[in-house]
Design a protein around this motif. Structure first.
Motif: not given
Length: 152
Positions: A30-42, A104-112
């Motif tokens: 999944l491709y995710v956008s609109n997350v804070p640029k400081t967001m961590t893996e946790d 808002p977050l965009a969560v969608e199927l990745a192009r691949e």
């Protein structure tokens, strides 16, 4: 200042986990956008693991380093289970907004994964089942996590 990425016009799609390629099991990317640029893996784990086990998280790096930004605000996540990916898309796509983000977050199927879109839609119960509700909720807390699934 901490800011978010802006999503494009839906360049993603959905990928089925157990597509048959011999004995290899494909992960759903999944491709995710609109997350804070400081967001961590946790923080990504806390948002997306309620839907299923995350197999991989890949932040897209910045082209040019910026102060107070660890990455571009875009990332890829992978699930093994198609129902986990469907749950994340149905619950979070264009519905949940993280702190410090305007969109808002965009969560969608990745192009691949586009070659598996028909399988993803079929398991989701049809394309209409993946249309986000006409509401937006802010996910509370730092990259949000206290009780995000219960706000509405």
């Amino acid at each position: 200042s901490e800011s978010c990425s802006e999503s494009g016009s839906g360049s993603g799609g959905y990928k089925r986990s157990r597509a048959d390629h011999g004995d290899k099991v494909e992960l759903i990317k999944l491709y995710v956008s609109n997350v804070p640029k400081t967001m961590t893996e946790d923080e990504v784990h806390r948002i997306f693991s309620p839907y299923g086990k995350l197999e991989e998280i890949s932040f897209i790096p910045l082209a040019v380093p910026q102060p107070n930004a660890a990455h571009s605000g875009f990332l890829f996540i992978k699930y093994r289970d198609v129902s986990a990916a469907i749950g994340a898309v149905k619950t979070l796509n264009k519905v949940a907004t993280l702190p410090t983000c305007y969109y808002p977050l965009a969560v969608e199927l990745a192009r691949e994964s586009q070659h598996l879109k028909h399988l993803f839609i079929s398991e989701a119960g049809g394309e209409q089942a993946l249309v986000p509700e006409l509401r937006n909720r802010r996910i509370g807390g730092r990259a949000g996590l206290e009780g995000e699934g219960k706000q509405g």
